[in-house]
Design an enzyme around this catalytic site. Structure first.
Site, PDB file in Angstrom:
ATOM      1  N   HIS A 121       5.472  17.078 -48.990  1.00 21.59           N
ATOM      2  CA  HIS A 121       5.975  16.883 -47.765  1.00 21.59           C
ATOM      3  C   HIS A 121       6.985  17.634 -47.372  1.00 21.59           C
ATOM      4  O   HIS A 121       7.547  18.496 -48.083  1.00 21.59           O
ATOM      5  CB  HIS A 121       6.516  15.812 -47.246  1.00 21.59           C
ATOM      6  CG  HIS A 121       5.624  13.934 -47.248  1.00 21.59           C
ATOM      7  ND1 HIS A 121       5.106  14.659 -46.505  1.00 21.59           N
ATOM      8  CD2 HIS A 121       5.816  12.914 -48.267  1.00 21.59           C
ATOM      9  CE1 HIS A 121       4.455  12.896 -47.183  1.00 21.59           C
ATOM     10  NE2 HIS A 121       4.847  12.867 -48.401  1.00 21.59           N
TER      11      HIS A 121
ATOM     12  N   GLU B  90       0.828  15.315 -52.376  1.00 19.04           N
ATOM     13  CA  GLU B  90       1.258  14.678 -51.299  1.00 19.04           C
ATOM     14  C   GLU B  90       2.689  15.425 -51.113  1.00 19.04           C
ATOM     15  O   GLU B  90       3.848  14.328 -51.639  1.00 19.04           O
ATOM     16  CB  GLU B  90       1.303  13.634 -51.931  1.00 19.04           C
ATOM     17  CG  GLU B  90       1.961  12.576 -49.985  1.00 19.04           C
ATOM     18  CD  GLU B  90       2.617  11.182 -50.165  1.00 19.04           C
ATOM     19  OE1 GLU B  90       1.438  10.252 -50.850  1.00 19.04           O
ATOM     20  OE2 GLU B  90       3.158  10.429 -49.513  1.00 19.04           O
TER      21      GLU B  90
ATOM     22  N   ASP C 287       4.821  13.106 -53.852  1.00 23.21           N
ATOM     23  CA  ASP C 287       5.860  12.374 -52.601  1.00 23.21           C
ATOM     24  C   ASP C 287       7.019  13.388 -52.758  1.00 23.21           C
ATOM     25  O   ASP C 287       8.057  13.029 -51.994  1.00 23.21           O
ATOM     26  CB  ASP C 287       5.846  11.288 -52.302  1.00 23.21           C
ATOM     27  CG  ASP C 287       6.050  10.324 -51.464  1.00 23.21           C
ATOM     28  OD1 ASP C 287       6.320  11.059 -50.340  1.00 23.21           O
ATOM     29  OD2 ASP C 287       6.420   9.144 -51.708  1.00 23.21           O
TER      30      ASP C 287
END
Lengths: 351, 351
Positions: A17, A15, A311
């Site tokens: 970004h 994950e 993240d």
């Protein structure tokens, strides 16, 4: 590469970004329109406000800075996904065209660094048939690794029959859907405001997990996985709280719905969680405070259902690596979480 | 009385529901008015529908049947609370008068069985000043043991300044507030419906925990415990999920609010959870499936913050007792959870 018990272990982060120029231009247009919404406030802050500069630079950097950070933390491969809520803000036509462009550019980035990046395709659920076609193109032509969908689209959830073409294409192409958070629909956002209207529980503190856990549960109890039994859904943030609730979900579904003949799903909620879902450790990356939660999840869903994620850039990749390295699991279990599950879920060639 | 390592251990159950004639009459009037709402649907089913008879009888029985069930399960004392959403359905005047009558009758029941029952007072938050007076009367004159408030009242939460008289009276009298679930406000209930409008996630399967976790977090981040530092709040259902999220709540509060100078609370969310909250094991009572969750909570909030509860008659008291008896804790920790914490939180004389 990290080392577990002295042996090298490939590390895939799932994950991670990024933001591309096309999204910046498109969000710039809606930011300047002055619409009030918690997701838009995040977009304004991270992408269009000088105070968000510390996040902006790492979001747009897909070259030296990001690769160096990955090297330092020991991350071999980052599976990139567009920052939420991606293209789900926009009118259907704009969103669907933007998705195609963004996926093309993401595939180009991966071709430049084929051993370092994978990528999740974006689609516009607000244009379901075009989204289904784009899933096929992204998986079969562009060879992307799965999909990211940022929860609701215009207040509607993927259990709605209008979205079934998307789920059908995802199942047919083996594209796992990373069901990433966004805030609840605007009419629900009032619940996240103090009495004076100030937002106090938006985004990562509560709005995200409240919204995404609800979305995952809607898919479960509406029977989506009976219709699409091979569909795979990935939830970040240690499963958005679902592992905590499995017993009560089953008890209440059995007694409140199945026994009354009003259940829409054939099986118990926990069966779908264990068969159709994967969870990642994103956003729960403090190597002390997250250990009990990771160990608890390991006991509930097992090591075959947990993936590594950091993240980036919203939380520290190094801290996430430390959580995994310090987990009290066997080397085999850590290897599952570090790379084997991700290779399987996201169709990554083994190193 | 249960036995732990061969020694007797007092057992106090803290979320044990009942219904009185006055509530039946009042809900009968609104049930027949045909209003659509998930809480009203529960009330209709359990109290006014022949299919709910299996729950109705145990709800209204405060004599032989309930006492025998308690004896069989080993429960010494049940702290009674009115079935949710109690008087929070009604117009302010009706609700406030009903609360007085119900508290009087609850106190009479306890006087008939002083060694077997305690009770939580109901109040009408929709009439805050009268509620504050009733808290003083219930705690000082009737000698009830605390309060039960069933989450929102008319879509408003206890962090709103209009409700401060209630919190002030609760703090001044040492009345812990059992923040019991109800469903989210009607305008949010759409999120709990399938696309065809059928309820699929209402009440115990998700609506309750979604609503009550939100309410507890609102109290925390709006700074309620800075204003009322001695206020005690009890959450059922293993803390409505909050223990799972403490790290992320703190991380996001620190970074998203406190560092930006926009936080309304002085301390970190986990500090209030650990200082102002107690959690009960109600509704998580399967002696196999609930053990990992109980052990996890023990590691997060510690044995001084966990209370025994069974959620009678909605879940099995015997099953809840089995969870506690089989917990892998020291005898001292089990005694804390079985009775010591409840004696302290709810002002119960030791046996």
């Amino acid at each position: 590469m990290i080392h577990i018990e002295g042996k090298p272990c490939r590390l895939i982060a799932t994950e991670e970004h990024y933001v591309a120029r096309e999204l910046l231009e498109a969000t710039g247009r809606i930011v300047s329109a002055g619409w009030q919404d918690l997701d838009l406030a995040d977009t304004r802050f991270f992408l269009h406000d000088p105070r968000g500069r510390a996040w902006f630079e790492p979001l747009v950097d897909l070259e030296e800075g990001r690769l160096r950070m990955m090297d330092e933390a020991g991350v071999d491969v980052a599976i990139l996904s567009l920052m939420a809520p991606g293209v789900q803000f926009f009118e259907p036509e704009t969103a669907a065209s933007l998705a195609v462009t963004l996926n093309d550019h993401l595939a180009e980035t991966i071709r430049r660094h084929p051993t370092r990046y994978g990528g999740l395709a974006v689609v516009a659920p607000q244009a379901p048939e075009r989204a289904a076609k784009e899933i096929e193109r992204a998986m079969r032509t562009l060879k992307l690794n799965g999909l990211v969908i940022n929860s609701h689209t215009g207040g509607e959830y993927l259990d709605h029959p209008k979205f079934w073409p998307i789920l059908e294409a995802a199942e047919a192409t083996g594209a796992a859907i990373y069901l990433h958070p966004r805030n609840p629909p605007p009419n629900v956002q009032r619940l996240l405001e103090a009495p004076d209207g100030r937002p106090v529980l938006g985004s990562g503190i509560w709005g995200f997990q409240m919204e995404t856990s609800l979305h995952a549960l809607r898919l479960i109890v509406c029977g989506v996985f009976d219709r699409f039994p091979k569909l795979k859904v990935v939830l970040g943030h240690m499963g958005e709280g679902l592992p905590y609730w499995l017993y009560r979900l089953d008890y209440m579904y059995e007694r409140g719905y199945r026994k009354q003949g009003t259940g829409l799903a054939k099986r118990l909620p926990s069966e779908y969680v264990r068969d159709n879902f994967f969870i990642t450790i994103s956003g729960m990356n403090d190597h002390r405070f997250s250990q009990p939660t990771l160990a608890y999840c390991h006991s509930i869903v097992g090591p075959d259902r947990i993936l590594f994620a950091s993240d980036h850039p919203f939380q520290s990749t190094q801290a996430a690596v430390d959580v995994l390295r310090n987990a009290p699991f066997s080397r085999q279990d850590i290897e599952q979480i570090a790379h084997r599950n991700s290779e399987s879920v996201f169709h990554m060639a083994p190193a």
